[in-house]
Motif scaffolding. Structure first.
Motif, mmCIF file in Angstrom:
data_model
loop_
_atom_site.group_PDB
_atom_site.id
_atom_site.type_symbol
_atom_site.label_atom_id
_atom_site.label_comp_id
_atom_site.label_asym_id
_atom_site.label_seq_id
_atom_site.Cartn_x
_atom_site.Cartn_y
_atom_site.Cartn_z
ATOM 1 N N ASP A 1 0.836 -1.202 0.000
ATOM 2 C CA ASP A 1 0.000 0.000 0.000
ATOM 3 C C ASP A 1 0.868 1.248 0.000
ATOM 4 N N THR A 2 1.991 1.189 0.706
ATOM 5 C CA THR A 2 2.895 2.331 0.781
ATOM 6 C C THR A 2 4.336 1.863 0.591
ATOM 7 N N LEU A 3 5.127 2.701 0.005
ATOM 8 C CA LEU A 3 6.564 2.481 -0.128
ATOM 9 C C LEU A 3 7.253 3.799 0.167
ATOM 10 N N GLN A 4 7.920 3.855 1.294
ATOM 11 C CA GLN A 4 8.599 5.080 1.704
ATOM 12 C C GLN A 4 10.016 5.074 1.169
ATOM 13 N N VAL A 5 10.344 6.067 0.355
ATOM 14 C CA VAL A 5 11.643 6.170 -0.286
ATOM 15 C C VAL A 5 12.252 7.526 0.046
ATOM 16 N N GLY A 6 13.554 7.565 0.257
ATOM 17 C CA GLY A 6 14.209 8.847 0.507
ATOM 18 C C GLY A 6 15.613 8.651 1.039
ATOM 19 N N GLY A 7 16.085 9.615 1.765
ATOM 20 C CA GLY A 7 17.434 9.569 2.314
ATOM 21 C C GLY A 7 17.830 10.958 2.766
ATOM 22 N N ARG A 8 19.106 11.142 3.007
ATOM 23 C CA ARG A 8 19.579 12.457 3.437
ATOM 24 C C ARG A 8 20.984 12.701 2.905
ATOM 25 N N GLN A 9 21.326 13.941 2.801
ATOM 26 C CA GLN A 9 22.682 14.335 2.454
ATOM 27 C C GLN A 9 23.408 14.639 3.770
ATOM 28 N N MET A 10 24.495 13.931 4.022
ATOM 29 C CA MET A 10 25.238 14.135 5.265
ATOM 30 C C MET A 10 26.009 15.449 5.178
ATOM 31 N N LEU A 11 25.687 16.355 6.064
ATOM 32 C CA LEU A 11 26.264 17.699 6.051
ATOM 33 C C LEU A 11 26.950 17.998 7.389
ATOM 34 N N VAL A 12 28.085 18.662 7.307
ATOM 35 C CA VAL A 12 28.756 19.195 8.486
ATOM 36 C C VAL A 12 28.754 20.718 8.347
ATOM 37 N N VAL A 13 28.145 21.374 9.325
ATOM 38 C CA VAL A 13 27.993 22.831 9.267
ATOM 39 C C VAL A 13 28.967 23.462 10.263
ATOM 40 N N HIS A 14 29.853 24.296 9.770
ATOM 41 C CA HIS A 14 30.794 25.045 10.607
ATOM 42 C C HIS A 14 30.248 26.464 10.755
ATOM 43 N N ARG A 15 29.881 26.837 11.971
ATOM 44 C CA ARG A 15 29.318 28.153 12.224
ATOM 45 C C ARG A 15 30.451 29.132 12.570
ATOM 46 N N LEU A 16 30.434 30.265 11.928
ATOM 47 C CA LEU A 16 31.494 31.254 12.072
ATOM 48 C C LEU A 16 30.985 32.468 12.852
ATOM 49 N N PRO A 17 31.911 33.206 13.472
ATOM 50 C CA PRO A 17 31.502 34.436 14.168
ATOM 51 C C PRO A 17 30.787 35.387 13.207
ATOM 52 N N ALA B 1 29.538 19.020 2.397
ATOM 53 C CA ALA B 1 28.682 17.892 2.025
ATOM 54 C C ALA B 1 29.517 16.619 2.020
ATOM 55 N N LEU B 2 29.170 15.667 2.877
ATOM 56 C CA LEU B 2 29.957 14.450 3.046
ATOM 57 C C LEU B 2 29.462 13.286 2.199
ATOM 58 N N GLY B 3 28.319 13.446 1.578
ATOM 59 C CA GLY B 3 27.856 12.370 0.708
ATOM 60 C C GLY B 3 26.418 11.976 0.991
ATOM 61 N N ASN B 4 25.888 11.201 0.077
ATOM 62 C CA ASN B 4 24.504 10.757 0.166
ATOM 63 C C ASN B 4 24.362 9.610 1.157
ATOM 64 N N ASP B 5 23.314 9.659 1.963
ATOM 65 C CA ASP B 5 23.005 8.582 2.908
ATOM 66 C C ASP B 5 21.597 8.091 2.603
ATOM 67 N N PRO B 6 21.457 7.052 1.760
ATOM 68 C CA PRO B 6 20.114 6.593 1.382
ATOM 69 C C PRO B 6 19.359 6.048 2.582
ATOM 70 N N GLY B 7 18.122 6.458 2.711
ATOM 71 C CA GLY B 7 17.296 5.975 3.807
ATOM 72 C C GLY B 7 16.810 4.564 3.545
ATOM 73 N N ARG B 8 16.342 3.940 4.600
ATOM 74 C CA ARG B 8 15.786 2.595 4.454
ATOM 75 C C ARG B 8 14.454 2.656 3.710
ATOM 76 N N LEU B 9 14.199 1.624 2.936
ATOM 77 C CA LEU B 9 12.924 1.506 2.237
ATOM 78 C C LEU B 9 11.936 0.815 3.170
ATOM 79 N N GLU B 10 10.783 1.406 3.366
ATOM 80 C CA GLU B 10 9.766 0.831 4.247
ATOM 81 C C GLU B 10 8.511 0.524 3.445
ATOM 82 N N LEU B 11 8.066 -0.703 3.539
ATOM 83 C CA LEU B 11 6.903 -1.147 2.783
ATOM 84 C C LEU B 11 5.894 -1.777 3.735
#
Length: 304
Positions: A38-54, A62-72
């Motif tokens: 009935d449903t198929l959840q697809v997605g992921g995230r881009q692994m990011l490191v944010v350096h905050r400056l004064p 950007a450290l690379g793609n992190d594919p999310g798990r597929l949920e059915l």
């Protein structure tokens, strides 16, 4: 050629009309019809490191793609429901990668989680399936490479053959009703192009195979998908061969003694020609699929 809803719904239905919706393939298991999640959840995230400056500035790495798990979530239905659920459970227990294909995806996955509920005395087994994907890149192919394997052959065969059959069907039953006036006719034309006849089966098989190639699902690397397409081409070839034989017998046997017999003779000749042309395209498509399956040769299924 545009992709209609019926094309996508019929994809992979070429062998035995497996289902009325686009299937999900998991290992050697094909989920069709009501079993499609009935449903198929697809997605992921881009692994990011944010350096905050004064001062509010920031630097983002950007450290690379992190594919999310597929949920059915879906259900197995029928007398074999529990047996099919247990087949997925055995795949989970084995811990090996399995092929997964659905919704334009075609990847190797691990079964991270699988649970099912025994319901209606085993006739219904609702399930939840969670799949872990390997690392992927943005260049993952989203279109079916079956389009490349089949080219325009199946679409051309379907268009030309369907057009001929449609033209013949307009007057075929009138002519068939006067079969007594057609001297020596072996097989009524209506039995070839009528509902449930060979032409109808050929059109169905070509339509579902063409739907696979055009639906946008990346199924060309899945052995069961290739086998299904090959089976659809074989079904189409078998029907075309029967049409060639039947229409050929009619062409040889019909004596054009009146307008009805002359019209019937022309219709049989047109059907014979269309079937032979479509047969050549089907043979070439079957040969391409055989190469993709790693087979050395593919014997022609249609002999004109």
């Amino acid at each position: 050629m545009g992709v209609g809803l019926s094309d996508i719904e019929n994809a992979i239905g070429a062998v035995g009309r497996l289902g009325a919706s686009s299937p999900v393939i998991l290992g050697n298991l094909v989920l069709t019809g009501i079993e499609v999640p009935d449903t198929l959840q697809v997605g992921g995230r881009q692994m990011l490191v944010v350096h905050r400056l004064p001062g509010g500035g920031r630097v983002v790495d950007a450290l690379g793609n992190d594919p999310g798990r597929l949920e059915l979530r879906g259900r197995f239905l029928g007398p074999d429901a529990q047996m099919r659920a247990q087949a997925v459970e055995r795949m989970r227990m084995a811990g090996a990668q399995v092929a997964f294909s659905a919704a334009g995806l075609s990847v190797q996955v691990w079964i991270a989680q699988f649970t099912y509920a025994y319901q209606a005395k085993g006739a219904v087994c609702s399930y939840k399936l969670v799949l872990e994907r390997p690392q992927e890149t943005a260049s993952v192919q989203s279109l079916s490479t079956l389009s490349g394997l089949l080219g325009d052959d199946v679409g051309s065969a379907l268009d030309s053959f369907s057009g001929t059959v449609s033209g013949i069907s307009e007057g075929v039953f009138t002519a068939a009703g006067q079969v007594s006036s057609v001297v020596g006719q072996v097989m009524p034309l209506a039995s070839l192009v009528g509902a449930g006849g060979f032409a109808s089966k050929v059109t169905d098989a070509l339509g579902t195979v063409n739907g696979v190639a055009q639906s946008g699902m990346n199924l060309a690397t899945v052995p069961s998908a290739l086998a299904s397409v090959a089976g659809g081409l074989q079904n189409a070839g078998s029907g075309l061969q029967s049409i060639i034989a039947g229409a050929g017998q009619n062409v040889e046997a019909i004596q054009p003694v009146n307008s009805v017999s002359l019209n019937t003779l022309g219709q049989n000749a047109a059907l014979l020609s269309a079937a032979a042309d479509a047969g050549g395209l089907v043979n070439r498509s079957a040969a391409n699929i055989a190469v993709a399956q790693g087979l050395e040769t593919a014997l022609p299924s249609v002999f004109a």
